[in-house]
Design a protein around this motif. Sequence first.
Motif, PDB file in Angstrom:
ATOM      1  N   PRO A  23      88.490   9.916  16.720  1.00 32.55           N
ATOM      2  CA  PRO A  23      89.430   9.354  15.741  1.00 32.55           C
ATOM      3  C   PRO A  23      90.517   8.476  16.363  1.00 32.55           C
ATOM      4  O   PRO A  23      91.033   7.570  15.699  1.00 32.55           O
ATOM      5  N   ASN A  24      90.876   8.728  17.628  1.00 34.41           N
ATOM      6  CA  ASN A  24      91.911   7.912  18.262  1.00 34.41           C
ATOM      7  C   ASN A  24      91.373   6.614  18.848  1.00 34.41           C
ATOM      8  O   ASN A  24      92.114   5.851  19.473  1.00 34.41           O
ATOM      9  N   GLY A  25      90.080   6.358  18.684  1.00 34.93           N
ATOM     10  CA  GLY A  25      89.491   5.111  19.168  1.00 34.93           C
ATOM     11  C   GLY A  25      88.839   5.203  20.528  1.00 34.93           C
ATOM     12  O   GLY A  25      88.188   4.248  20.967  1.00 34.93           O
ATOM     13  N   ASP A  26      88.976   6.333  21.237  1.00 29.72           N
ATOM     14  CA  ASP A  26      88.354   6.491  22.548  1.00 29.72           C
ATOM     15  C   ASP A  26      86.866   6.782  22.378  1.00 29.72           C
ATOM     16  O   ASP A  26      86.457   7.537  21.491  1.00 29.72           O
ATOM     17  N   SER A  27      86.051   6.196  23.233  1.00 31.79           N
ATOM     18  CA  SER A  27      84.623   6.469  23.204  1.00 31.79           C
ATOM     19  C   SER A  27      84.367   7.937  23.532  1.00 31.79           C
ATOM     20  O   SER A  27      85.081   8.557  24.326  1.00 31.79           O
TER      21      SER A  27
END
Length: 753
Positions: free
Chosen positions: A578-582
Motif C-alpha cells: 500500500p505504501n508503493g514499495d515493491s
Amino acid sequence: MPKPLRRVLAALAAALLAAGAVWLLCRWVGYDLQERLGGQPVYEIVNDDYSRIIDLPEEGLVQEIPLQAGQPLYGVRFRFSTHGQLYKSGMVMVDLYAGDGRLIAQTAGNFLNIFDDTFTEFVMETPYIPVQDETIRVHLYNAVPWDGPLGLWASENEVAGMPLYAGTAGENPLGATLAVQRVSDYSGSWPSALARQLALPLTAAAFLTVLLAVLHAPLALLVAAAGLALGCGFIRVTPALVAPDEYTHLAAAYELASVWSGEEPADEAGKLRVRACDAPYFGTKTGEIGIFAYKAQEQARRNEPGGPNELTAVSEADAGQGSGSYWAQAAGIWLARAQGKNFYTMLDYGRMANLLLYLVLAALAVALAPGALRGIFACVALLPMPLQLAGSLSPDAAVLGVVFLFTACCMALRRQRAARWQILLLAALAAAVAPAKAVYLPVILLCLLVPAAHLDPRRDPAAPFALPFVGSLAPGRLVQGGILLLAALLWAASNGPALAYAARDMNMALLAVGCVAAVLLLVLAAALCLRLRNSPKGLRAFRRGAAVFLALAAAGGLYALTHMGGGLAPDQLLLVHPNGDSIWTFSFGYICRNIPATVKLLLRTLPEQGALWLQGLLGTTLGEPIVYRIDVSWLLGVGLLLALLAAALPAQGEKLPLSRRAAWCGAGVLLCVVLAVLAAALNWTPINYQTLFGMQGRYLLPVLPLALLLVRSNRLFTVRRSAACGAAASIALLTLLTQLQGFGLYAAWQPVS
C-alpha cells in the motif's frame, strides 16, 4: 619541587581547567535551551466555540471544566477581547478549585497588557492530576482595574457539563461556556534542569581525559575511564527507545531475562508477556524525542512505581526477536526487575550493563594491541557512534568490542609468539564473531596474517607434523585451519536460514554442489601449494595455473549465476505494498540476473547517501536516522576525521604493522566486509527503489581499525612522533561536544508539518 610532582600538579591544573570549561558549557547549554524551550505550554481544546464576547464583571466569572482521572492539568487558556483596541492594561487572576472545593492553584498572566483577540494562558509548574473523574472550577477576576471593559470569547449557548457563572458562588448562570483550552503539558524550567544532569558525567569525562592524557597514562585506562563517563552521558542524552532499533533489542533482552527468571515469555499468539508496569512502553516503533519526551521520561523515572517480577500483561511487541548477543542487557534488565524498579530505571540498568561489557572488551583490545597501534584502537573505541550504541540496548556494541579485540590479538601475535591462553582467546573470539553478524565473517581471515610459528601451541616447538598428501605442516597452520573451520560452522548454523532466504530464487541444489566443489578445490589447492612450497619452479607454475583456473571459474560462475533461477513476470513486477514499495527485494538471484540495474542503483546511492554513511560511521548523526535526522555540526565530523588520521599515521622510523603482502590481504578482508554489507542492504531494498534502503555507516565500524591499519602501513606520510595520546584525548573531547549539541537538538526537535 621534584619534576614528577610538578608534572602531576600541572596535569591536575589542566584537568580542572578543562572540567571547569565543560561545566560552564553545560550551564550555557541549559541557559540557551531554557531561553528557547522553557515555559512552553501544550494545549488541548476543551471548547472551540467563539460566538460572542462576555465582559469580565467586577465580581469575576466562574467556569466549570470536567477533568478525567489521571489527566494532568497545568493550567488553562482563554481568548480575550479588548473590543477593537490594540491592547488594554491591568491584571487578571485565575484561581483553580478541585471538585471538593480545595484551592489547587492561584495564577496570573505574566503580563500587564492583554492584546486584542488573542489567547492568554495561566499556568503552574506542578500539575494537578485527579485520581478520579471530577469537575474543576476556574475563577477569573481582576486584580488590577482595567482601562475599560475586558471581554472573553464564549459560545452562544452553554456546552453540556461546562456552565459559566457570574460571581464567585455560582448564583448567576450566563447560559454560555468560555472558549477554553486545557494546558496539558508545560516545559517550565525542565530544559535547564535536564542540562544540569549532564554536567556531572561530562565534567568527569573532561577531567579524566585531560588528566590521563597529560600524564601519558596507558591508553587502555583512558578508554575505560573516559568511555565510562561519556557512556553514562549517552545513557541520558539518548531518549528511551530512540537508539537504532532499540525497541526490538528491548523485547529480545526482556525475553531472555524472563527465561532466566523461569517465566513463560510469550503468549499463545506469540506476543511478549511483560510486567503490568512495563506494558505501556512496549511497542513496534522508535520512541519519542523533544523536550516534553525528555521531561516525561525523567518524571516517570523519578515517580513512577515499579512492580513485582511477574509477567501479568501482554505487550504489543512480538516474542522471539533475539538473534544477537543480549546477555549483558538481559542481566541488567533481570537485576532491575528483581529489585522491582520501574520501566525507565530498568532501561538504564540494561544500558549500563551493555556499556560495561563494551568498555571491558574495548579496553582489553587497546591493552593487547601492539604499543604503536594502541592509539588507533583507543580512538575508534571513543568515537561517538560506538559509545552511543554501547549506551543503548544494541547488541552491536558487543560485536564491536569482540571484533576490535580479535583484530588487536591478530596484530599483537604478528610480532610475538602466542601463549596458550592467547590461542584459546583467539578461538573464542572467532567463535563469538562468526554467529554475531553474518557480514563480519571475513574478519576471521585476519588470523592468517599471524605467522604459523607464532600459533604453535607446544611449549617447545619441534619439527612440523607430517600429514598425508600434504607433507610437513606447521602446527600453527592447523590452529588457523581449526579457527576458520569453527567460525565457518558456527556462521552456517546461525545464518543458514537468512542465507537461504537471500538465495530463495536460485537453484539451491546447484548452489550447494558449487559451494562444496569450491571448498574441496580450495583445500586441494592449499595442499598442493604446501607440497610445492620448496620448489620455486613448481610454485611459479602452480600460481600461473591457479590464475588461469580462477579466471575461467569466475567467467563460468558468472554465467551460471546470471542464468540460474527464473525471473519475475511483468505482472509480478507491478505488485506493490500500500505504501508503493515493491513486494520483491534484491535477492541474490535478482541481483545476478540484473547486474546492470544493481550497479546503477549503487552508483546513484553513493553520492546521495555517502555523506550520511560517513556521519553514521563517526557518530555525528544520532539516534535512529531512518526516523529522526539528528545531525550535529560538520565541524565535529572534520575534527574526528583529523584525529583518526593523526592516530593512524606512522611515526618516523617506526616499523610498519603490515608488510605489503599482509596489507593487500587486509585490504581484501576489508573489501569482502564492504561487499557483504552492501549485499545485506540490497537484500531488504525493494526492487523499485532507486537507491539503497537502510544502509548505515555504523555497519562498517567494526573494520574501521583495519582500515586505519592500512593507512598506517603506508610509506609516504609519517609524523615526527606518535600522536596517539593526543588523538585519543581529542576524540573523547569531540565526543563530549557531540553529546552536548545532540542533547540540544533532541530537546528542540519539532515534527515536520
